[in-house]
Design a protein around this motif. Structure first.
Motif, PDB file in Angstrom:
ATOM      1  N   VAL A   4     -20.042  35.388  46.888  1.00 22.49           N
ATOM      2  CA  VAL A   4     -19.804  35.198  45.455  1.00 22.49           C
ATOM      3  C   VAL A   4     -18.490  34.444  45.296  1.00 22.49           C
ATOM      4  CG1 VAL A   4     -19.342  36.338  43.250  1.00 22.49           C
ATOM      5  CG2 VAL A   4     -21.043  37.303  44.825  1.00 22.49           C
ATOM      6  N   ILE A   5     -18.512  33.382  44.500  1.00 21.64           N
ATOM      7  CA  ILE A   5     -17.303  32.600  44.233  1.00 21.64           C
ATOM      8  C   ILE A   5     -16.968  32.712  42.751  1.00 21.64           C
ATOM      9  CG2 ILE A   5     -16.188  30.346  44.330  1.00 21.64           C
ATOM     10  CD1 ILE A   5     -18.218  29.523  46.461  1.00 21.64           C
ATOM     11  N   ILE A  50     -25.465  31.769  47.870  1.00 23.97           N
ATOM     12  CA  ILE A  50     -24.190  31.824  47.163  1.00 23.97           C
ATOM     13  C   ILE A  50     -24.407  32.012  45.664  1.00 23.97           C
ATOM     14  CG2 ILE A  50     -22.066  30.542  46.636  1.00 23.97           C
ATOM     15  CD1 ILE A  50     -22.609  28.942  49.260  1.00 23.97           C
ATOM     16  N   ILE A  51     -23.620  32.922  45.090  1.00 24.52           N
ATOM     17  CA  ILE A  51     -23.570  33.096  43.638  1.00 24.52           C
ATOM     18  C   ILE A  51     -22.244  32.520  43.153  1.00 24.52           C
ATOM     19  CG2 ILE A  51     -23.419  34.761  41.748  1.00 24.52           C
ATOM     20  CD1 ILE A  51     -25.162  36.637  43.444  1.00 24.52           C
ATOM     21  N   ILE A  52     -22.290  31.635  42.171  1.00 28.78           N
ATOM     22  CA  ILE A  52     -21.072  31.073  41.601  1.00 28.78           C
ATOM     23  C   ILE A  52     -20.939  31.560  40.158  1.00 28.78           C
ATOM     24  CG2 ILE A  52     -19.762  29.001  41.027  1.00 28.78           C
ATOM     25  CD1 ILE A  52     -21.217  27.502  43.199  1.00 28.78           C
ATOM     26  N   TYR A  92     -22.389  41.752  35.864  1.00 27.77           N
ATOM     27  CA  TYR A  92     -23.580  40.915  36.036  1.00 27.77           C
ATOM     28  C   TYR A  92     -24.039  40.865  37.492  1.00 27.77           C
ATOM     29  CZ  TYR A  92     -22.347  39.045  31.399  1.00 27.77           C
ATOM     30  OH  TYR A  92     -22.041  38.898  30.063  1.00 27.77           O
ATOM     31  N   ILE A  93     -23.070  40.794  38.397  1.00 32.26           N
ATOM     32  CA  ILE A  93     -23.380  40.594  39.816  1.00 32.26           C
ATOM     33  C   ILE A  93     -24.215  41.740  40.386  1.00 32.26           C
ATOM     34  CG2 ILE A  93     -22.327  40.453  42.129  1.00 32.26           C
ATOM     35  CD1 ILE A  93     -19.985  38.968  40.778  1.00 32.26           C
ATOM     36  N   GLN A 183     -21.548  48.831  41.696  1.00 32.55           N
ATOM     37  CA  GLN A 183     -22.481  49.666  40.939  1.00 32.55           C
ATOM     38  C   GLN A 183     -21.742  50.585  39.968  1.00 32.55           C
ATOM     39  OE1 GLN A 183     -25.706  49.098  40.887  1.00 32.55           O
ATOM     40  NE2 GLN A 183     -25.392  47.512  42.445  1.00 32.55           N
ATOM     41  N   LYS A 184     -20.448  50.784  40.196  1.00 30.09           N
ATOM     42  CA  LYS A 184     -19.660  51.634  39.294  1.00 30.09           C
ATOM     43  C   LYS A 184     -19.270  50.918  37.999  1.00 30.09           C
ATOM     44  CE  LYS A 184     -17.484  54.495  42.887  1.00 30.09           C
ATOM     45  NZ  LYS A 184     -16.184  54.945  43.467  1.00 30.09           N
ATOM     46  N   ILE A 185     -19.423  49.598  37.974  1.00 36.21           N
ATOM     47  CA  ILE A 185     -19.044  48.836  36.784  1.00 36.21           C
ATOM     48  C   ILE A 185     -20.164  48.942  35.761  1.00 36.21           C
ATOM     49  CG2 ILE A 185     -18.232  46.620  35.917  1.00 36.21           C
ATOM     50  CD1 ILE A 185     -16.461  47.860  38.103  1.00 36.21           C
ATOM     51  N   ASP A 186     -20.000  49.829  34.783  1.00 36.09           N
ATOM     52  CA  ASP A 186     -21.080  50.100  33.829  1.00 36.09           C
ATOM     53  C   ASP A 186     -20.779  49.596  32.425  1.00 36.09           C
ATOM     54  OD1 ASP A 186     -19.069  51.825  33.155  1.00 36.09           O
ATOM     55  OD2 ASP A 186     -20.203  53.663  33.552  1.00 36.09           O
TER      56      ASP A 186
END
Length: 430
Positions: A4-5, A50-52, A92-93, A183-186
């Motif tokens: 991820v960038i 890759i995710i940008i 989002y990721i 996964q903790k980012i809710d």
């Protein structure tokens, strides 16, 4: 493993190069965007998915890279409608990633053997692994605090007033992150990865620093871009990749880097020899790395503790850092074979294999940094140092500082004799 960038930066400090027409990761260095350099390194390491994360003028990035096929990779885009900091986009990721992943900030140029970092991350069963290294400006950088096992135990902000000596160890902007973390980012909100997440997790989770000498540079200013351009032209980035054998300049400490004052037991007694900062800066800007090898028998003599030696070494790193220089590592031997001192520490009064001119400490450095001894050097002020270099199969330089070879312990001849360390470094580099 996916990569991820974070490429949403505006690049305020690069305005003369972006002209508000392109986002920061699209600034060109030698005709090639920063982001393309990153993608090339990821591809070389086998990371092609890759995710940008894009934001400001993100469509410029999509227009250039499209789906990534022309660059030999597969690119997915996540767009921030508003700036979410260094970790807000994790919200989002987490819908795309269910396993550990590599995370990069979009304003760094690097060339790193990522497999070695991934192996470290897996061996430590790490929740998050940060690529850490020394730099030439630790005084205005956030400092990473680690224990002897490389577990991160704290972060010291560059905004804090530091009245203590510290290890020159900073976050480089490359991470391996556990999927459990994201996964903790809710909630969708602006988050800082270091301040809002990692610093709050260090007491609960295993977060480690992967320490390396490889090339990673923040190119967020015009001056840093100019410096990186020169490094690219000199092929320094590739040469520093740990897949390749490293050239090293090994340095003695007392009498070589700092003024010889007998057995130093107080950090306040550290005072640099003349021209040392300039000499070490030259090494830092070259294809060589710098490792210090030193005997510190004052521990065995009972004059100070291991902790005291560590604090003395931190003082040395702090002073060098204040002058824009750094060493990659310091290895020291605390032992001494001769017994009979009234205050001696019997635990360290032993015959060991790490005391110069034995080369055990050099061998440890070779293993860690993949050093080619045949193309490396040892610089010191005693015949012990020269004999150490000879024993390890290196070229050697004796200095006229410190004891200037008058210790007379060994009948050995160096390849060169120089007045100070700067003269020695100039010979090696030129």
């Amino acid at each position: 493993m996916r990569a991820v960038i974070m490429a949403g930066g505006k690049g305020t400090r690069l305005k003369e190069m972006t002209r508000n027409e392109i986002p920061k990761p699209m600034v060109k260095i030698l005709g090639k965007p920063i982001l393309e350099y990153q993608i090339d390194v990821l591809k070389e390491n086998g990371l092609k998915d890759i995710i940008i994360v894009i934001g400001y003028l993100g469509y410029k990035i999509k227009q250039y890279f499209k789906d990534g096929k022309d660059f030999g990779v597969n690119i997915t885009y996540i767009e921030e409608n508003e700036p979410l900091g260094t970790a807000g986009a994790f919200y989002y990721i987490k819908d795309y990633i269910k396993e550990d992943f590599i995370l990069l900030f979009g304003d760094i140029i690097f060339d790193v053997y990522l497999k070695k970092m991934i192996d470290f991350h897996n061996m430590k069963n790490s929740y998050a692994t940060l690529f850490v290294h020394p730099n030439s400006h630790p005084y205005d950088s956030d400092i990473i605090l680690m224990d002897v096992d490389n577990k991160i135990i704290g972060f010291d902000s560059k905004n804090n007033i530091r009245t203590y000596s510290y290890d020159n160890c900073v976050n480089a902007g490359i991470y391996i992150i556990s999927s459990n973390l994201i996964q903790k980012i809710d909630e969708l909100k602006k988050l800082d990865l270091e301040k809002d997440i990692l610093s709050k997790e260090i007491n609960e989770e295993n977060i480690f620093g992967y320490y390396s000498s490889e090339y990673v540079k923040d190119v967020g200013t015009v001056e840093r871009i100019k410096k990186t351009s020169k490094d690219l032209q000199k092929n320094i980035l590739k040469s520093k990749n740990l897949k390749n054998k490293q050239k090293c300049i090994f340095l003695d400490r007392d009498g070589t880097i700092n003024i010889h004052k007998g057995l130093i037991v107080n950090p306040d007694d550290i005072e640099l020899e003349k021209n040392v900062a300039e000499a070490v800066q030259k090494i830092n800007s070259s294809e060589y790395i710098t490792v210090v090898i030193t005997n510190q028998p004052q521990v065995a003599r009972g004059l100070c503790s291991i902790e005291d030696v560590e604090n003395i070494n931190k003082r040395l790193k702090t002073i060098l850092g204040e002058k824009g220089a750094y060493v990659e590592d310091i290895y020291y031997c605390p032992h001494h074979p001769d017994k009979g001192y009234p205050e001696e520490n019997k635990k360290y009064k032993i015959k060991c294999k790490c005391r110069k001119p034995s080369i055990e400490l050099i061998e440890k450095a070779v293993l860690k940094y993949n050093i080619d001894l045949e193309n490396s050097w040892f610089i010191g002020d005693t015949t012990i140092d020269i004999q150490t270099g000879v024993n390890a199969g290196m070229k050697t330089i004796l200095l006229n500082t410190g004891e200037a070879g008058k210790d007379g312990k060994y009948d050995v001849v160096s390849d060169y004799i120089c007045n100070d360390i700067l003269e020695a470094v100039n010979i090696i580099i030129k």
